[in-house]
Design an enzyme around this catalytic site. Structure first.
Site, PDB file in Angstrom:
ATOM      1  N   HIS A  38      -8.453   6.125  11.605  1.00 20.72           N
ATOM      2  CA  HIS A  38      -7.906   4.779  11.364  1.00 20.72           C
ATOM      3  C   HIS A  38      -6.378   4.766  11.308  1.00 20.72           C
ATOM      4  CE1 HIS A  38     -12.045   3.733   9.444  1.00 20.72           C
ATOM      5  NE2 HIS A  38     -12.099   3.753  10.737  1.00 20.72           N
TER       6      HIS A  38
ATOM      7  N   THR B 138     -17.156   7.974   1.084  1.00 20.08           N
ATOM      8  CA  THR B 138     -17.144   6.808   1.962  1.00 20.08           C
ATOM      9  C   THR B 138     -18.366   5.931   1.694  1.00 20.08           C
ATOM     10  OG1 THR B 138     -17.100   6.000   4.248  1.00 20.08           O
ATOM     11  CG2 THR B 138     -18.251   8.087   3.872  1.00 20.08           C
TER      12      THR B 138
ATOM     13  N   ARG C  10       0.837  -1.203   0.000  1.00 17.61           N
ATOM     14  CA  ARG C  10       0.000   0.000   0.000  1.00 17.61           C
ATOM     15  C   ARG C  10       0.873   1.255   0.000  1.00 17.61           C
ATOM     16  NH1 ARG C  10      -5.373  -0.390  -0.993  1.00 17.61           N
ATOM     17  NH2 ARG C  10      -5.783   1.462   0.246  1.00 17.61           N
TER      18      ARG C  10
END
Ligand code: APR
Length: 246
Positions: A126, A192, A77
């Site tokens: 997060h 989202t 990532r």
């Protein structure tokens, strides 16, 4: 964006933007899609890594079972993110922090693109992919592109400072976000799928506190019904339109 496809910013929203002081923006992976960052879901698919659904490799269990595999996934990532740049949606939102007296930016994204665009004081629900955390003492440190070996303090193993499935959010992050949601007048929900809680609960808190909800997403989400205004489209195209409306 062809003029015909441009969503219309209502007079109601223009007024609220002009008069509004307390504004919350909640973002998800969709805001970084136009920067080249793959989303997790959307379009009916979800991300798979080496045959494993992303929510398996991105889980607390996997940290216990195989931390190296988790690092490999986050190295992949980070590699994807290494040369991506903020897009006009990130830049537009960064400009709003100086246009509203009380502006709150809450993100589920771990890519750091809001900060790269100049956003200050971002509430990262997060975590952040450019940080690592000690698996024992919890000390965090910036990683840059590398994979640091051990904790500088206790020498124990480090893991990505990212919230994985089955884990709690960083201490205080949700409380701060909920505080902003409970006092905002205007709440934007940008990019989202609104499937992951507690983040997806923030617009519900804002709504019950009387805020005007506006969703920006090319697709409908479980929160669309709750919104006062829905602007279907890509964030990089729609956010500048909103910015030009006040
Ligand atoms: N502009 C705006 N929205 C977009 C765009 C775009 N250019 N492209 C896609 N989208 C929308 C999709 O329609 C979808 O609703 O962005 C959403 C992306 O949804 P997800 O991939 O589920 O991302 P997100 O909602 O941020 O996921 C929440 O789940 O996987 C965990 O921890 C991870 O933070 C993540 C959380």
């Amino acid at each position: 964006m062809p003029v015909a496809l441009r969503p219309t910013i209502s007079a109601e929203l223009r007024d609220r933007l002009r008069q509004g002081n307390r504004v919350l923006v909640l973002t998800g992976a969709g805001i970084s899609a136009e920067s080249g960052v793959p989303t997790f879901r959307g379009g009916g698919n979800s991300l798979v890594w080496k045959g494993m659904p992303f929510d398996v490799i991105s889980s607390a269990q996997m940290v216990q079972r195989d931390l190296d595999a988790v690092w490999e996934w986050f190295d992949y990532r980070r590699n994807l993110l290494s040369d991506v740049k903020p897009n006009p949606a990130h830049q537009e939102i960064a400009s709003w922090q100086d246009r509203f007296a009380n502006f709150g930016l809450v993100t589920q994204n771990i890519d750091g693109l809001h900060q790269k665009a100049g956003s200050r004081d971002v509430v990262e629900l997060h975590g952040n992919i450019w940080r690592a955390r000690c698996t024992v003492c919890g000390l965090t440190r910036d990683t840059g592109a590398g994979r640091p070996d051990a904790c500088l303090d206790c020498g124990d193993r480090l893991r990505p400072d990212v919230v994985l499935f089955g884990e709690l959010l960083p201490a205080g992050a949700f409380e701060r976000a909920a505080q902003i949601a409970a006092t905002c007048e205007l709440c934007f929900i940008v990019g989202t799928s609104a499937l992951v809680y507690p983040a997806a609960g923030l617009p519900e808190i804002a709504k019950s506190a009387g805020a005007y909800l506006c969703e920006v997403n090319p697709e409908q989400t479980p929160l669309t019904y709750l919104c006062d205004e829905v602007l279907p489209g890509k964030a990089g195209e729609v956010l500048p339109l909103i910015g030009d409306a006040f």
